[in-house]
Enzyme design. Sequence first.
Site, PDB file in Angstrom:
ATOM      1  N   PHE A  10      83.836  64.078 -39.861  1.00 41.57           N
ATOM      2  CA  PHE A  10      83.439  62.823 -39.243  1.00 41.57           C
ATOM      3  C   PHE A  10      82.375  63.041 -38.172  1.00 41.57           C
ATOM      4  O   PHE A  10      82.468  63.980 -37.375  1.00 41.57           O
ATOM      5  CB  PHE A  10      84.633  62.154 -38.541  1.00 41.57           C
ATOM      6  N   ASP A  11      81.399  62.151 -38.140  1.00 42.28           N
ATOM      7  CA  ASP A  11      80.589  61.995 -36.944  1.00 42.28           C
ATOM      8  C   ASP A  11      81.507  61.396 -35.875  1.00 42.28           C
ATOM      9  O   ASP A  11      82.570  60.843 -36.197  1.00 42.28           O
ATOM     10  CB  ASP A  11      79.412  61.068 -37.250  1.00 42.28           C
TER      11      ASP A  11
END
EC number: 3.6.1.1
Length: 217
Positions: A10-11
Amino acid sequence: MTRKIDTILFDLDGTLINTIDLIIASFEHTLKVYFPERDYSRDEVVSFIGPPLSETFGRLNPGQVEEMIQEYRRFNHTNHDDLVTEYAGVIETLESLKKEGYKMGIVTSKRRDTALRGIELMNLGSFFPVIVSLDEVTKYKPDAQPVERALEGLGSEADQAVMVGDSEHDILSGKNAGTWTAGVSWSVHGKAHLESFSPDVMLESMTDLLDYLKTRT
């Protein structure tokens, strides 16, 4: 035969935690300090979100990059806890993924100390044994290196991983590393903009990720 996804990357900003108001306010403050006679529109400020600060300020004011970064960070740190909020469905989704045994990591263009502050504020630390920040890489998203570092840390293969993010830098970094990619419709850049980079799936809410993964078993 398509291999099952076992790893989710995930960002952070704009994907797992809502830092958009904080980021925009930090840019607006810094730009007002260094360009007091120039009024930047919200769209212009939003266009700065995604790359490392050094890259953005390097384009705007090559002679004062470090000074601008420090000014931005002073404002950002002072106002951090008041302006950062959660996205609906994120904790629920992470809890389900952890329960189902997925390996998870964060790949962010933030410095580690600032990233950890947001992660701790939103109680996300227990989900992520691997966090790749600006400090751990020499090349930044959209280069493959940050995603590759996260995969290495988790002992995962690219073709069994998906990179989830809110900007083209996330999508392209995942593609360049060979992962599957997922865009989020709540991107500050707009859903249509993100779709133009052809992520494998577009999530309307974070819980949609669970449905997508079911199709990949």
